[in-house]
Design an enzyme around this catalytic site. Structure first.
Site, PDB file in Angstrom:
ATOM      1  N   ASN A 142      -4.847 -19.160 -15.225  1.00 44.95           N
ATOM      2  CA  ASN A 142      -3.882 -18.125 -15.618  1.00 44.95           C
ATOM      3  C   ASN A 142      -2.480 -18.692 -15.825  1.00 44.95           C
ATOM      4  O   ASN A 142      -1.731 -18.197 -16.666  1.00 44.95           O
ATOM      5  CB  ASN A 142      -3.872 -17.005 -14.569  1.00 44.95           C
ATOM      6  CG  ASN A 142      -5.084 -16.106 -14.737  1.00 44.95           C
ATOM      7  OD1 ASN A 142      -6.095 -16.538 -15.288  1.00 44.95           O
ATOM      8  ND2 ASN A 142      -4.990 -14.863 -14.297  1.00 44.95           N
ATOM      9  N   GLU A 143      -2.143 -19.756 -15.079  1.00 51.06           N
ATOM     10  CA  GLU A 143      -0.814 -20.358 -15.273  1.00 51.06           C
ATOM     11  C   GLU A 143      -0.707 -20.922 -16.694  1.00 51.06           C
ATOM     12  O   GLU A 143       0.304 -20.739 -17.377  1.00 51.06           O
ATOM     13  CB  GLU A 143      -0.579 -21.484 -14.249  1.00 51.06           C
ATOM     14  CG  GLU A 143      -0.383 -21.016 -12.816  1.00 51.06           C
ATOM     15  CD  GLU A 143      -1.685 -20.594 -12.141  1.00 51.06           C
ATOM     16  OE1 GLU A 143      -2.769 -21.020 -12.599  1.00 51.06           O
ATOM     17  OE2 GLU A 143      -1.627 -19.830 -11.158  1.00 51.06           O
ATOM     18  N   GLU A 159     -13.730 -17.773 -26.720  1.00 52.66           N
ATOM     19  CA  GLU A 159     -14.248 -17.764 -25.345  1.00 52.66           C
ATOM     20  C   GLU A 159     -13.358 -16.941 -24.417  1.00 52.66           C
ATOM     21  O   GLU A 159     -13.838 -16.208 -23.556  1.00 52.66           O
ATOM     22  CB  GLU A 159     -14.351 -19.204 -24.835  1.00 52.66           C
ATOM     23  CG  GLU A 159     -14.814 -19.284 -23.388  1.00 52.66           C
ATOM     24  CD  GLU A 159     -14.782 -20.694 -22.814  1.00 52.66           C
ATOM     25  OE1 GLU A 159     -14.860 -21.660 -23.586  1.00 52.66           O
ATOM     26  OE2 GLU A 159     -14.670 -20.815 -21.585  1.00 52.66           O
ATOM     27  N   SER A 167     -13.907 -30.331 -19.980  1.00 55.41           N
ATOM     28  CA  SER A 167     -13.197 -30.792 -18.774  1.00 55.41           C
ATOM     29  C   SER A 167     -13.709 -32.137 -18.267  1.00 55.41           C
ATOM     30  O   SER A 167     -14.894 -32.443 -18.349  1.00 55.41           O
ATOM     31  CB  SER A 167     -13.342 -29.760 -17.653  1.00 55.41           C
ATOM     32  OG  SER A 167     -12.876 -28.514 -18.074  1.00 55.41           O
TER      33      SER A 167
HETATM   34  C1  FAD Z   1     -16.887 -21.407 -12.655  1.00 52.17           C
HETATM   35  C2  FAD Z   1     -16.293 -22.455 -13.560  1.00 52.17           C
HETATM   36  C3  FAD Z   1     -16.988 -22.841 -14.698  1.00 52.17           C
HETATM   37  C4  FAD Z   1     -16.457 -23.811 -15.546  1.00 52.17           C
HETATM   38  N1  FAD Z   1     -17.191 -24.185 -16.640  1.00 52.17           N
HETATM   39  C5  FAD Z   1     -16.711 -25.143 -17.461  1.00 52.17           C
HETATM   40  C6  FAD Z   1     -17.491 -25.594 -18.582  1.00 52.17           C
HETATM   41  O1  FAD Z   1     -18.602 -25.121 -18.834  1.00 52.17           O
HETATM   42  N2  FAD Z   1     -16.983 -26.560 -19.364  1.00 52.17           N
HETATM   43  C7  FAD Z   1     -15.768 -27.119 -19.135  1.00 52.17           C
HETATM   44  O2  FAD Z   1     -15.354 -27.971 -19.896  1.00 52.17           O
HETATM   45  N3  FAD Z   1     -15.013 -26.739 -18.066  1.00 52.17           N
HETATM   46  C8  FAD Z   1     -15.454 -25.762 -17.230  1.00 52.17           C
HETATM   47  N4  FAD Z   1     -14.703 -25.366 -16.140  1.00 52.17           N
HETATM   48  C9  FAD Z   1     -13.454 -26.085 -15.849  1.00 52.17           C
HETATM   49  C10 FAD Z   1     -12.182 -25.283 -16.103  1.00 52.17           C
HETATM   50  O3  FAD Z   1     -11.941 -25.142 -17.485  1.00 52.17           O
HETATM   51  C11 FAD Z   1     -11.060 -26.038 -15.373  1.00 52.17           C
HETATM   52  O4  FAD Z   1     -11.304 -25.901 -13.982  1.00 52.17           O
HETATM   53  C12 FAD Z   1      -9.701 -25.505 -15.710  1.00 52.17           C
HETATM   54  O5  FAD Z   1      -9.365 -25.772 -17.051  1.00 52.17           O
HETATM   55  C13 FAD Z   1      -8.612 -26.124 -14.791  1.00 52.17           C
HETATM   56  O6  FAD Z   1      -8.683 -27.509 -14.796  1.00 52.17           O
HETATM   57  P1  FAD Z   1      -8.745 -28.314 -13.409  1.00 52.17           P
HETATM   58  O7  FAD Z   1      -9.840 -27.740 -12.579  1.00 52.17           O
HETATM   59  O8  FAD Z   1      -8.779 -29.757 -13.734  1.00 52.17           O
HETATM   60  O9  FAD Z   1      -7.393 -27.948 -12.661  1.00 52.17           O
HETATM   61  P2  FAD Z   1      -5.943 -28.627 -12.897  1.00 52.17           P
HETATM   62  O10 FAD Z   1      -5.692 -28.768 -14.367  1.00 52.17           O
HETATM   63  O11 FAD Z   1      -5.908 -29.860 -12.049  1.00 52.17           O
HETATM   64  O12 FAD Z   1      -5.010 -27.528 -12.318  1.00 52.17           O
HETATM   65  C14 FAD Z   1      -4.778 -27.364 -10.910  1.00 52.17           C
HETATM   66  C15 FAD Z   1      -3.751 -26.256 -10.725  1.00 52.17           C
HETATM   67  O13 FAD Z   1      -2.492 -26.656 -11.324  1.00 52.17           O
HETATM   68  C16 FAD Z   1      -2.062 -25.676 -12.264  1.00 52.17           C
HETATM   69  N5  FAD Z   1      -1.434 -26.335 -13.416  1.00 52.17           N
HETATM   70  C17 FAD Z   1      -1.892 -27.434 -14.074  1.00 52.17           C
HETATM   71  N6  FAD Z   1      -1.071 -27.736 -15.107  1.00 52.17           N
HETATM   72  C18 FAD Z   1      -0.087 -26.797 -15.106  1.00 52.17           C
HETATM   73  C19 FAD Z   1       1.051 -26.552 -15.946  1.00 52.17           C
HETATM   74  N7  FAD Z   1       1.328 -27.334 -16.993  1.00 52.17           N
HETATM   75  N8  FAD Z   1       1.835 -25.481 -15.661  1.00 52.17           N
HETATM   76  C20 FAD Z   1       1.558 -24.670 -14.603  1.00 52.17           C
HETATM   77  N9  FAD Z   1       0.494 -24.852 -13.768  1.00 52.17           N
HETATM   78  C21 FAD Z   1      -0.316 -25.895 -14.020  1.00 52.17           C
HETATM   79  C22 FAD Z   1      -3.326 -24.948 -12.700  1.00 52.17           C
HETATM   80  O14 FAD Z   1      -3.033 -23.637 -13.159  1.00 52.17           O
HETATM   81  C23 FAD Z   1      -4.140 -24.940 -11.406  1.00 52.17           C
HETATM   82  O15 FAD Z   1      -3.752 -23.865 -10.589  1.00 52.17           O
HETATM   83  C24 FAD Z   1     -15.199 -24.408 -15.264  1.00 52.17           C
HETATM   84  C25 FAD Z   1     -14.495 -24.019 -14.117  1.00 52.17           C
HETATM   85  C26 FAD Z   1     -15.029 -23.060 -13.265  1.00 52.17           C
HETATM   86  C27 FAD Z   1     -14.244 -22.662 -12.040  1.00 52.17           C
END
Ligand code: FAD
Length: 252
Positions: A238-239, A118, A2
């Protein structure tokens, strides 16, 4: 994986690894990197070839030793006050050419198979099981009402069904398959279950969560409540997972 602008849209990663022949120079920022502050190494997804428009093409993986003088690890505090994850900034960090993991340009395929593993593992449906065990112990000592027994039985059955699904993904991965859709289902159902368990125990027990003092069960409940928002985000929201399932079913 990420980055500040690449979470769900993982193909948008901007961190770049430039080939120097006998080494790589890495620049960019990763975020939410769990455990980077205590890890001896991290697995990195970076662009080695092409431009951002190439999306899934031109990405590669690296194993980067930590700590590193040009890699800054900044803790991010979560709602429970702890700092499990971090922002990791690569300031033109040079790593040996041997840091490349797998094949250059195959980072996307490698990451996808890792994610199937994972997303279906025990840590995606068992996070709040200690709460269920503690509550079971409490009921054993105090006695359980009929409704509490029903709740306990329902949660146990759900955990057992998820375990069978998780094992099926592991079997398919071991056999060389690509169970992406089943893995997405396990993560969607499993992480929803983790949160539902907390609500069910809280409602059925009437126990008031306490962050400090109180009993072990009260503190565990408080910790579980505070961790719940992360369950359906980490490892893919989940989305996004439901989109993968819909595509697998041919309805998207
Ligand atoms: C406790 C925790 C540990 C984590 N550890 C790691 C780690 O070790 N390494 C790592 O790389 N990442 C890690 N993450 C990051 C995690 O993988 C991301 O938070 C996740 O993939 C969502 O990305 P974002 O936060 O940028 O949200 P966004 O991608 O900005 O999404 C925001 C919202 O929009 C929705 N959304 C986005 N795109 C779409 C779509 N196309 N259709 C429908 N809905 C959509 C999402 O579902 C979400 O509700 C961690 C996150 C948490 C909370």
């Amino acid at each position: 994986m990420s980055e500040p602008d690449a979470g769900s849209d993982l193909a948008g990663v901007r961190t770049r690894a430039t080939d120097n022949g006998d080494s790589w120079t890495i620049s960019g920022t990763k975020v939410w990197t769990t455990g980077a502050h205590i890890a001896h190494a991290m697995v990195l997804l970076a662009r080695t070839d092409g431009t951002a428009d190439d999306r899934q093409q031109g990405l590669s993986q690296f194993v980067v030793d930590l700590p590193h003088p040009d890699i800054e690890i900044r803790p991010i505090r979560s709602i429970d006050g702890q700092a499990h994850f971090n922002e990791v900034v690569f300031h033109d960090a040079v790593v040996d050419s041997s840091a490349l993991l797998g094949r250059r340009g195959h980072g996307w395929q490698q990451v996808m198979s890792e994610l199937a593993f994972e997303r279906s593992g025990p840590e995606r449906y068992l996070t709040t099981l200690p709460l269920l065990r503690a509550w079971t112990g409490h009921l054993r000592e105090q006695g359980a009402t009929a409704n509490q027994r029903v709740t306990l039985g329902r949660l146990t059955a759900q955990a057992w069904a998820l375990r069978q699904m998780s094992l099926q993904v592991a079997r398919e991965l071991s056999a060389g398959g690509q169970p992406d859709v089943l893995a997405a289902m396990v993560k969607d159902l499993g992480s929803t279950f983790e949160g539902d368990l907390v609500t069910a125990v809280r409602d059925a027990s009437g126990i008031v969560p306490r962050r400090e003092g109180g009993t072990h069960l009260e503190r565990l409940l408080a910790q579980s409540v505070l961790h719940t928002p992360a369950f359906t985000l980490r490892g893919g929201t989940n989305e996004i997972l439901r989109g993968i399932v819909a595509r697998g079913l041919g309805i998207r």
